[in-house]
Design a protein around this motif. Structure first.
Motif, PDB file in Angstrom:
ATOM      1  N   THR A 281     -55.438  77.016  31.478  1.00 55.02           N
ATOM      2  CA  THR A 281     -55.055  75.698  30.971  1.00 55.02           C
ATOM      3  C   THR A 281     -56.147  74.670  31.276  1.00 55.02           C
ATOM      4  O   THR A 281     -56.504  73.848  30.426  1.00 55.02           O
ATOM      5  CB  THR A 281     -53.713  75.258  31.608  1.00 55.02           C
ATOM      6  OG1 THR A 281     -52.760  76.284  31.365  1.00 55.02           O
ATOM      7  CG2 THR A 281     -53.220  73.946  31.034  1.00 55.02           C
ATOM      8  N   HIS A 285     -58.424  72.348  28.643  1.00 59.30           N
ATOM      9  CA  HIS A 285     -58.733  70.914  28.752  1.00 59.30           C
ATOM     10  C   HIS A 285     -60.245  70.693  28.611  1.00 59.30           C
ATOM     11  O   HIS A 285     -60.705  69.789  27.921  1.00 59.30           O
ATOM     12  CB  HIS A 285     -58.286  70.376  30.121  1.00 59.30           C
ATOM     13  CG  HIS A 285     -56.814  70.034  30.188  1.00 59.30           C
ATOM     14  ND1 HIS A 285     -56.296  68.873  29.688  1.00 59.30           N
ATOM     15  CD2 HIS A 285     -55.762  70.721  30.695  1.00 59.30           C
ATOM     16  CE1 HIS A 285     -54.986  68.843  29.897  1.00 59.30           C
ATOM     17  NE2 HIS A 285     -54.639  69.963  30.507  1.00 59.30           N
ATOM     18  N   LYS A 311     -51.108  78.579  22.921  1.00 57.36           N
ATOM     19  CA  LYS A 311     -50.984  77.970  24.250  1.00 57.36           C
ATOM     20  C   LYS A 311     -51.476  76.518  24.213  1.00 57.36           C
ATOM     21  O   LYS A 311     -50.824  75.615  24.751  1.00 57.36           O
ATOM     22  CB  LYS A 311     -51.844  78.782  25.232  1.00 57.36           C
ATOM     23  CG  LYS A 311     -51.715  78.375  26.668  1.00 57.36           C
ATOM     24  CD  LYS A 311     -52.481  79.393  27.513  1.00 57.36           C
ATOM     25  CE  LYS A 311     -52.000  79.376  28.935  1.00 57.36           C
ATOM     26  NZ  LYS A 311     -52.325  80.598  29.645  1.00 57.36           N
ATOM     27  N   LEU A 315     -49.339  72.859  24.678  1.00 63.87           N
ATOM     28  CA  LEU A 315     -49.732  71.835  25.661  1.00 63.87           C
ATOM     29  C   LEU A 315     -50.162  70.531  24.987  1.00 63.87           C
ATOM     30  O   LEU A 315     -50.561  69.586  25.649  1.00 63.87           O
ATOM     31  CB  LEU A 315     -50.887  72.356  26.518  1.00 63.87           C
ATOM     32  CG  LEU A 315     -50.561  73.553  27.420  1.00 63.87           C
ATOM     33  CD1 LEU A 315     -51.826  74.157  27.995  1.00 63.87           C
ATOM     34  CD2 LEU A 315     -49.621  73.126  28.542  1.00 63.87           C
ATOM     35  N   ILE A 462     -48.098  71.212  35.572  1.00 65.26           N
ATOM     36  CA  ILE A 462     -48.396  71.570  34.183  1.00 65.26           C
ATOM     37  C   ILE A 462     -47.127  71.331  33.382  1.00 65.26           C
ATOM     38  O   ILE A 462     -46.105  71.988  33.612  1.00 65.26           O
ATOM     39  CB  ILE A 462     -48.847  73.037  34.057  1.00 65.26           C
ATOM     40  CG1 ILE A 462     -50.093  73.293  34.919  1.00 65.26           C
ATOM     41  CG2 ILE A 462     -49.152  73.385  32.610  1.00 65.26           C
ATOM     42  CD1 ILE A 462     -50.571  74.734  34.934  1.00 65.26           C
ATOM     43  N   THR A 465     -47.870  68.104  28.300  1.00 61.27           N
ATOM     44  CA  THR A 465     -49.154  67.510  27.928  1.00 61.27           C
ATOM     45  C   THR A 465     -50.318  68.163  28.679  1.00 61.27           C
ATOM     46  O   THR A 465     -51.427  67.640  28.703  1.00 61.27           O
ATOM     47  CB  THR A 465     -49.162  66.003  28.235  1.00 61.27           C
ATOM     48  OG1 THR A 465     -48.770  65.833  29.605  1.00 61.27           O
ATOM     49  CG2 THR A 465     -48.216  65.252  27.325  1.00 61.27           C
ATOM     50  N   GLY A 466     -50.034  69.273  29.313  1.00 59.44           N
ATOM     51  CA  GLY A 466     -51.085  69.961  30.039  1.00 59.44           C
ATOM     52  C   GLY A 466     -51.052  69.646  31.523  1.00 59.44           C
ATOM     53  O   GLY A 466     -49.986  69.379  32.092  1.00 59.44           O
TER      54      GLY A 466
END
Lengths: 503, 133
Positions: A281, A285, A311, A315, A462, A465-466
C-alpha cells in the motif's frame, strides 16, 4: 585476424543472439575459429543456426556442414518452428552440406579440401561444422587432429570466414583442440532439485574481454536468449549518475516529514515489515505521485496487475488512471520456473524502455526464490542500486520480516537488516504492536542518507483512503508503553505464524 | 529391374534408399555429389537418377544442367530430393526433373515415385522420357 584500421580493434561478427553479444563484448572475432560444445539437447544446433540466419539476414552467407549429426531435414523441421528461421535464406544465403561420407572416403585431407572449396564457391563468411567428434575419431592421433584444426584456422583467416565447430562435452575441461582455437564456449543444463536451468559459459576468448562465469539462457520460440550475469553486466553503471535533485515526495506528507523532506533523489529505500502490514500500500502511494515527466514501474512477484489495480482503486488511489495514461506500468514476475537474471533483465529493460523515475519492487524475496545461489543476491542488489541511481531512478524495495519480531517491547527485534547498507540508503520499518485484542501498526525511519530524520515510531492506519500516519509519536508511545506494561505482567509473548524462517 | 543412380551427400539417406531400392528389385549405384554423379552416369548408364538439391562440389541443379546439355543423358529422368519445399527449388531446376521428394519422406512414397517415373509417369518437360527396360 582482420583489424579495423580506424580503431585497431579486431572486427566482430555479432551473434544476433539476445544477451550473447553482451557476454562477448560485441560478438565473435571475425575470421576466428570457435568451439561450441555441450551435451545432446543443450542447444548447440539452434545456436549455430541462429548465428547463420542472423548473418544471412544482414546480407552475409553461411555454410552449414554436418558430419554424423542430425539429418538436414530433421534439423530444418526443428529450427523451422523458431522465429529466426527464414525459408527464403536457403539455399540463396545458407547452404547445407553433408560431409561425413567425404570424411569416410577421403579422410581429414578430403574434408579440408571440401570445406575450402565450398566456402569459396558459396562465398561463405560463416562456416559451421556440426559433429567435430567424427573428425577426432577419424584422426589417427591427437597430433593429426591438431593439424586439422590448425589448417582450418589458416583457412578461416585466408577466406575471411568465421568458423564454428560443434561438438559434445569433452571428458576433461581442457581438450587438445581448445589450445588451437580462438574461443571455446559451453552450453549445459544443470538440475537444482527437480528444476533444470540452462547455462552458457565462455571458457576462452582470444583477443577480447568477455563476461566470465556462467550465464543463464533459455530456448524460446525466438531461439536462444542469454541472460548475462547481472552483477557482471552491471559491474560498473552503464551511464554517469545525474546530479542530485530535490528530494522525491514519498506520496505521504507525514512520511516526507519523518524522512527529512522525502527520499533523496535517485536513492534506494528498503521498506521492511511483516505480511499484511501495508508495504504494498505504501508503494502504491509512492507510485501515485507519477506523472508524464516522472513515469513509474511496479515490479512485483506476488500480485497480478489486475489485483494491484483493484487494490489501488479500493484505497481511492489514482493508479488505474495513471496506468491507462501510460504513466505507470505494472509488471508481474511469477516465481514459478523463473530465472534470476531473466527477471533482472526484464526489470532493467522496463526501466530503460520507459525512462522510469519511480520504481517500486515488491519484494526482495521474489529474487531469492528465483536464485540457485543466494550468495549472488547481495552483489546483484548493490549493482542495481548503482545502476538505478545512475539512471535517475528513485527505488523502493519491500522486504518481508517475520511476525516473530512483533514482541511489543522490542519492535525492531528479529529484523534481518545485516548488510543492507550497500543496497539501500533509506531504511523504513513497519511493525505490528500487539495490545490486548488489537494489532496496531507503527512505522519508523531508521536511516536516510544525509538527512535529518524523525527517528520515532509513528502509529499508522490503513482505511478507505490508504495510509494515514499520526502527526507525532504520542500514539505509538502510548501503545508501546501499554504493551510493555502488559508484557511485563505476562512475560514475553510472540505471535505464532506457522511459517518457518528461511535461513 | 532398372539401374538407379542415387546422388546424395548426407550419410544415412543414401544407405536406406540403396537397401530399399535393391529390395524392390533394382540395381543401385551411389554418388556423393553431382560431379561424382556425372562420372557414374557415364560408367553405369542408369535408367533413373535420384539426386539431392544441395550438395558439395556440384549441386543438384548443376548436375541436371550438365545432363540436359548432354544428348546422351538428357533423356534420363531425374527425381529431385530436398528438405526445402518444391517451390524453393523449382526455379533453379525448372523443367529438368520428373518428380520431387520433400525430405523427410517415407520409403513407400519414394518407391511409388520411382515406379511411377520409371513407368513413364511425369516426363521431363523438355524431352520425352525413355521407357524403362
Amino acid at each position: 585476424m582482420e583489424m579495423d584500421q580506424t580503431d585497431r580493434f579486431p572486427k566482430r561478427v555479432p551473434s544476433g543472439v539476445p544477451g550473447l553479444d553482451a557476454v562477448l563484448r560485441g560478438g565473435f572475432l571475425k575470421a576466428g575459429i570457435f568451439i561450441i560444445q555441450g551435451s545432446p539437447g543443450a542447444g548447440k544446433t539452434i545456436l549455430a543456426n541462429q548465428i547463420c540466419f542472423h548473418h544471412a539476414a544482414g546480407g552475409g552467407r553461411a555454410l552449414y556442414v554436418t558430419l554424423l549429426a542430425e539429418s538436414h531435414s530433421r534439423m530444418l523441421l526443428h529450427i523451422g518452428q523458431l522465429r529466426f528461421f527464414d525459408p527464403d535464406m536457403i539455399p540463396s544465403r545458407i547452404f547445407l552440406v553433408g560431409a561425413f561420407r567425404v570424411l569416410e572416403e577421403d579422410g581429414l585431407r578430403g574434408l579440408l579440401d571440401l570445406l575450402r572449396r565450398e566456402v569459396q564457391s558459396h562465398e561463405a563468411s560463416i562456416l559451421v561444422l556440426d559433429g567435430l567428434v567424427s573428425v577426432e575419431e577419424t584422426a589417427g592421433s591427437p597430433r593429426e587432429y591438431k593439424k586439422f584444426i590448425h589448417e582450418l584456422q589458416a583457412q578461416a583467416a585466408l577466406a575471411d570466414c568465421t568458423i564454428f565447430l560443434l561438438t559434445g562435452t569433452p571428458s576433461s575441461r581442457i581438450a587438445v583442440e581448445h589450445t588451437m582455437v580462438d574461443g571455446v564456449m559451453q552450453l549445459q543444463s544443470e538440475l537444482y532439485g527437480r528444476r533444470a536451468e540452462r547455462h552458457f559459459e565462455v571458457y576462452k576468448m582470444r583477443g577480447t574481454g568477455y563476461l566470465r562465469g556462467q550465464h543463464s539462457f533459455r530456448i524460446t520460440d525466438e531461439g536462444l536468449v542469454v541472460y548475462p550475469r547481472t552483477e557482471a553486466l552491471l559491474r560498473l553503471p552503464t551511464t554517469h549518475q545525474p546530479a542530485s535533485g530535490a528530494p522525491v515526495e514519498t506520496g505521504l506528507a507525514m512520511l516526507d516529514r519523518m524522512t527529512g523532506g522525502g527520499f533523496p533523489s535517485h536513492s534506494t529505500a528498503l521498506l521492511t515489515g511483516p505480511p499484511g502490514i501495508g508495504k504494498t500500500t505504501l508503494g502504491l502511494h509512492f507510485l501515485s505521485q507519477c506523472d508524464q515527466d516522472c513515469p513509474g514501474l511496479h515490479f512485483g512477484f506476488y500480485e497480478t496487475p489486475e489485483a494491484i489495480s483493484a487494490k489501488a482503486n479500493a484505497l481511492g488511489l489514482p493508479l488505474k488512471d495513471l496506468i491507462e495514461q501510460g504513466q505507470v506500468e505494472i509488471l508481474w514476475q511469477p516465481t514459478t520456473e523463473g530465472i534470476l537474471d531473466e527477471a533482472c533483465h526484464r526489470l532493467l529493460d522496463a526501466v530503460r524502455r520507459r525512462g522510469v523515475r519511480r520504481l517500486f519492487i515488491d519484494g526482495l524475496e521474489g529474487f531469492e526464490r528465483l536464485t540457485t545461489d543466494r550468495e549472488r543476491l547481495g552483489h546483484i542488489f548493490a549493482a542495481f542500486r548503482n545502476e538505478l541511481s545512475a539512471l535517475g531512478v528513485t527505488t523502493v524495495y519491500t522486504s518481508e520480516a517475520d511476525l516473530i519480531g512483533s514482541v511489543s517491547r522490542l519492535p525492531l527485534s528479529h529484523l534481518p537488516l545485516q548488510g543492507v547498507s550497500c543496497i539501500a540508503e533509506i531504511i523504513l520499518v513497519m511493525r505490528y504492536v500487539e495490545l490486548r485484542a488489537h494489532l496496531h501498526r507503527v512505522l519508523a525511519v531508521l536511516k536516510v542518507r544525509d538527512s535529518l530524520i524523525d527517528p520515532a515510531f509513528h502509529r499508522f492506519t490503513i482505511r478507505g483512503t490508504g495510509i494515514t500516519i499520526d502527526e507525532d509519536a504520542s500514539g505509538a508511545e502510548q501503545i508501546l508503553a501499554e504493551a510493555a506494561q502488559q508484557n511485563h505482567l505476562r512475560g514475553p509473548e510472540v505471535l505464532r505464524t506457522g511459517r518457518a524462517r528461511q535461513n | 529391374m532398372a539401374t538407379i543412380l542415387v546422388v546424395e551427400d548426407e550419410f544415412g539417406i543414401t544407405e536406406v534408399l540403396q537397401s530399399a531400392l535393391t529390395d524392390a528389385g533394382h540395381n543401385v549405384v551411389i554418388a556423393i555429389n553431382g560431379k561424382q554423379g556425372l562420372e557414374r552416369l557415364k560408367e553405369k548408364g542408369p535408367d533413373l537418377v535420384i539426386m539431392d538439391f544441395m550438395m558439395p562440389v556440384l549441386d543438384g541443379p548443376g548436375m541436371l544442367r550438365a545432363m540436359s546439355d548432354n544428348p546422351e543423358y538428357r533423356h534420363i529422368p531425374a527425381i529431385l530430393m530436398s528438405s526445402l519445399p518444391e517451390s524453393a527449388v523449382a526455379e533453379a531446376a525448372s523443367g529438368m526433373y520428373a518428380g520431387f521428394l520433400r525430405k523427410p519422406f517415407v520409403l513407400r512414397t519414394a518407391i511409388e515415385m520411382v515406379n511411377r517415373v520409371l513407368n513413364g509417369g511425369r516426363p521431363p518437360l523438355d524431352e520425352p522420357m525413355r521407357s524403362p527396360c
